[in-house]
Write an enzyme that holds these catalytic residues in place. Structure first.
Site, PDB file in Angstrom:
ATOM      1  N   ASP A 156      12.231   6.226 -21.992  1.00 28.42           N
ATOM      2  CA  ASP A 156      13.266   5.193 -22.858  1.00 28.42           C
ATOM      3  C   ASP A 156      13.081   5.576 -24.393  1.00 28.42           C
ATOM      4  O   ASP A 156      12.545   6.478 -24.630  1.00 28.42           O
ATOM      5  CB  ASP A 156      12.805   3.754 -22.698  1.00 28.42           C
ATOM      6  CG  ASP A 156      11.389   3.594 -22.770  1.00 28.42           C
ATOM      7  OD1 ASP A 156      10.611   4.180 -23.606  1.00 28.42           O
ATOM      8  OD2 ASP A 156      10.514   2.462 -22.443  1.00 28.42           O
ATOM      9  N   ASP A 180      14.123  -0.218 -13.299  1.00 32.33           N
ATOM     10  CA  ASP A 180      12.887   0.066 -13.550  1.00 32.33           C
ATOM     11  C   ASP A 180      11.876  -1.204 -14.022  1.00 32.33           C
ATOM     12  O   ASP A 180      12.668  -1.927 -14.300  1.00 32.33           O
ATOM     13  CB  ASP A 180      12.559   1.276 -14.560  1.00 32.33           C
ATOM     14  CG  ASP A 180      12.659   0.399 -16.009  1.00 32.33           C
ATOM     15  OD1 ASP A 180      11.599  -0.266 -16.607  1.00 32.33           O
ATOM     16  OD2 ASP A 180      13.808   0.100 -16.572  1.00 32.33           O
ATOM     17  N   CYS A 196       5.336  -3.413   7.274  1.00 28.45           N
ATOM     18  CA  CYS A 196       5.069  -2.404   6.205  1.00 28.45           C
ATOM     19  C   CYS A 196       4.379  -1.077   6.553  1.00 28.45           C
ATOM     20  O   CYS A 196       3.240  -1.200   7.527  1.00 28.45           O
ATOM     21  CB  CYS A 196       4.368  -2.992   4.885  1.00 28.45           C
ATOM     22  SG  CYS A 196       4.052  -1.681   3.633  1.00 28.45           S
ATOM     23  N   CYS A 199       3.157   1.327   4.593  1.00 25.53           N
ATOM     24  CA  CYS A 199       2.299   2.032   3.382  1.00 25.53           C
ATOM     25  C   CYS A 199       0.995   2.206   3.845  1.00 25.53           C
ATOM     26  O   CYS A 199       0.455   1.781   4.935  1.00 25.53           O
ATOM     27  CB  CYS A 199       2.276   1.078   2.322  1.00 25.53           C
ATOM     28  SG  CYS A 199       1.271  -0.221   2.308  1.00 25.53           S
ATOM     29  N   CYS A 231      -1.239  -0.795   4.343  1.00 24.61           N
ATOM     30  CA  CYS A 231      -1.060  -1.697   5.482  1.00 24.61           C
ATOM     31  C   CYS A 231      -1.459  -0.947   6.661  1.00 24.61           C
ATOM     32  O   CYS A 231      -1.867  -1.756   7.692  1.00 24.61           O
ATOM     33  CB  CYS A 231       0.523  -2.024   5.579  1.00 24.61           C
ATOM     34  SG  CYS A 231       0.841  -3.388   4.377  1.00 24.61           S
ATOM     35  N   HIS A 236       0.779  -0.492  -2.297  1.00 26.84           N
ATOM     36  CA  HIS A 236       1.434  -1.279  -1.337  1.00 26.84           C
ATOM     37  C   HIS A 236       2.741  -1.904  -2.039  1.00 26.84           C
ATOM     38  O   HIS A 236       3.774  -1.843  -1.502  1.00 26.84           O
ATOM     39  CB  HIS A 236       0.646  -2.538  -0.786  1.00 26.84           C
ATOM     40  CG  HIS A 236       1.596  -3.563  -0.310  1.00 26.84           C
ATOM     41  ND1 HIS A 236       2.061  -3.417   1.139  1.00 26.84           N
ATOM     42  CD2 HIS A 236       2.123  -4.612  -0.646  1.00 26.84           C
ATOM     43  CE1 HIS A 236       2.679  -4.601   1.518  1.00 26.84           C
ATOM     44  NE2 HIS A 236       2.851  -5.184   0.442  1.00 26.84           N
TER      45      HIS A 236
END
Length: 373
Positions: free
Chosen positions: A90, A270, A308, A310, A313, A339
């Site tokens: 940015d 974002d 999930c 991930c 998890c 996560h």
């Protein structure tokens, strides 16, 4: 940069953006790595576990510390951080405006004091581009004049005039430097301003989208206005944005915000929300948010979200995560951040697949139905 619009489902879009460092499929959520690091995670996490294709770094923070010249010397952002995929940086204007005790926009740029040591600095449109050349980001954002809402019509009008003037200076300087061999693999986006006023947004969008930019962002939202005002502003503004270039909504937001704005035609997002919330114990799931600090999770043997996939998890229980949080164990920050970011990234993949199948409306309906369970 190559940009391909692959499919639409009503206004929702599935696109591919190819930079010098990665191929990015949209809709895409960009994790925020303010100082060249996503908080609590390392670049192995970002590439090998989360498989992110693009992250965001902050021009203001990298300029002040360690210094953009240091980053340049150490191989620019990709070499310095070892993240060899895409970076978006940015402009730093928001931080110069909001983090300093003393900041003052002028016709030429923004004067501000460092939040680190109080030293004085001045960002011009050209200087911000020079800094981002040092950083070597794949996509750079230009300096814009930010307005804190609510604001008077006079102040918003001034903001648009400055933003357009700075945008003209920025693109001229950027293309000039490219012709000299500087930043030839970099890309540049302009930022549409105008508060929640549709006439101001129309004016800003028309003026900026007539310029030779590689993509366009909508800025100045998610700053305290009602969600519906944000959605209405995006829906109005997007009609003036090119269909053959990326559309980026800056600093947004909740899972609901992402779904609503994908529906309206946004490609890129974002926000610090997934990682910041993770560190505070708030975890995002397919059925809504949970606060893992709650006593009800002390003996809960289930994963955070049974749907999930991930790392967190697949391996750990709510009980263990509850314990780590209550014990203030540093490991919690990493596992929770993995996560939450996985949830956001996977939500984008699911949205993309729904668009490719031309069933985004059904996907959105299912998204909200699951959150009422």
């Amino acid at each position: 940069m190559q940009f391909t619009l692959e499919a639409t489902s009503d206004k929702a879009r599935a696109c591919t953006i190819t930079t010098a460092h990665s191929t990015i499929q949209t809709p895409v959520f960009m994790p925020v790595g303010t100082v060249g690091s996503v908080k609590a995670l390392d670049m192995a996490d970002m590439m090998e576990i989360l498989d992110t294709k693009i992250i965001l770094a902050n021009t203001y923070h990298m300029y002040l510390r360690p210094g953009s010249k240091t980053v340049d010397t150490m191989g620019k952002l990709h070499g310095f951080t070892t993240y060899n995929r895409s970076f978006l940086t940015d402009s730093g204007g928001f931080q110069a405006f909001s983090l300093s005790d003393i900041s003052k926009p002028t016709e030429d740029g923004i004067e501000f004091r460092s939040h680190i040591d109080g030293s004085k600095h001045f960002f011009t449109p050209e200087k911000v581009i020079d800094i981002q050349h040092d950083l070597g980001s794949d996509i750079m954002m230009i300096l814009d004049d930010l307005v804190a809402l609510p604001a008077t019509g006079e102040r918003i009008a001034t903001s648009i005039e400055r933003t357009t003037d700075w945008a003209k200076r920025s693109i001229e300087y950027f293309r000039q430097r490219q012709s000299e061999g500087v930043g030839v693999e970099q890309n540049i986006f302009a930022i549409i301003q105008g508060g929640t006023d549709k006439a101001f947004r129309t004016k800003s969008a028309r003026e900026l989208c007539a310029l030779d930019y590689d993509g366009f962002a909508i800025g100045g939202l998610s700053v305290g206005e009602a969600n519906q005002d944000m959605y209405d502003t995006v829906e109005h503004t997007i009609q003036y944005m090119p269909t053959d270039k990326p559309r980026y909504l800056m600093g947004v937001g909740t899972p609901e915000d992402l779904i609503e704005n994908i529906e309206r035609g946004i490609d890129m997002f974002d926000c610090v929300m997934p990682t910041r919330n993770a560190r505070n114990g708030t975890l995002f799931t397919s059925f809504g948010r949970i606060n893992i600090r709650g006593a009800k999770f002390k003996l809960d043997n289930e994963p955070i979200d049974s749907k999930c996939t991930c790392l967190t998890c697949k391996r750990y229980t709510r009980s263990y995560m509850h314990h780590l949080m209550r014990a203030k164990e540093l490991t919690f920050f990493r596992l929770a951040s993995i996560h939450n970011l996985h949830y956001y990234l996977n939500l984008m993949k699911e949205a993309r697949e729904a668009i490719l199948q031309d069933r985004f409306a059904e996907f959105k309906k299912e998204f909200y139905e699951n959150r009422t369970l």
